[in-house]
Design an enzyme around this catalytic site. Structure first.
Site, short mmCIF file in Angstrom:
data_model
loop_
_atom_site.label_atom_id
_atom_site.label_comp_id
_atom_site.label_asym_id
_atom_site.label_seq_id
_atom_site.Cartn_x
_atom_site.Cartn_y
_atom_site.Cartn_z
N SER A 1 119.53 -27.20 61.57
CA SER A 1 120.29 -28.01 60.64
C SER A 1 120.22 -27.39 59.26
CB SER A 1 119.71 -29.43 60.58
OG SER A 1 120.30 -30.17 59.54
N TYR B 1 112.61 -35.41 58.49
CA TYR B 1 113.64 -34.64 59.18
C TYR B 1 113.78 -33.26 58.54
CZ TYR B 1 118.13 -33.31 61.19
OH TYR B 1 119.14 -32.64 61.84
#
Length: 126
Positions: free
Chosen positions: A100, A114
């Protein structure tokens, strides 16, 4: 070609249709299941890893067990799957990590765990 893919069922089905490969699924939060699934998949040419969950909110209020689960899925599973796959891959085998952009920057607050997990995945990939 055997392709082990850790990610959504729908994405894996689409990928296998498009490439003629084989996808397997396991519980990414369970280290032993991840290792066994990769080991039992037979000789691998390619391992694709795309597992991940996010927990959104104030880091000071997030339950530690949920954060530990996030790291088991987002960091530990890719690590253990990659190591096990590398043990059996022939020369020229490939490990593909899908991460990501949030490993580099986070456009919204409340996603520290995250972002940290995706940064760790980037480090593993390098």
């Amino acid at each position: 070609m055997t392709f082990t893919y850790a990610g959504s069922h729908e994405a894996a089905e689409q990928f296998t249709r498009e490439t003629g490969s084989v996808a397997v699924q396991t519980d990414s939060a369970d280290r032993d299941a991840v290792i066994a699934r990769v080991r039992d998949s037979g000789p691998l040419n390619v391992l694709g890893v795309n597992s991940g969950i996010a927990i959104i909110g104030d880091a000071l209020k997030q339950p530690p067990d949920e954060i530990d689960r996030l790291f088991r899925i987002n960091v530990h599973a890719p690590y253990h799957a990659s190591v096990e796959a590398a043990r059996q891959m022939p020369d020229g085998g490939r490990i593909i990590m899908i991460g990501s952009v949030n490993g580099n920057r986070m456009p919204v607050p409340g996603m520290a765990s995250y972002a940290l997990s995706k940064s760790a995945l980037q480090g593993l990939t390098r």
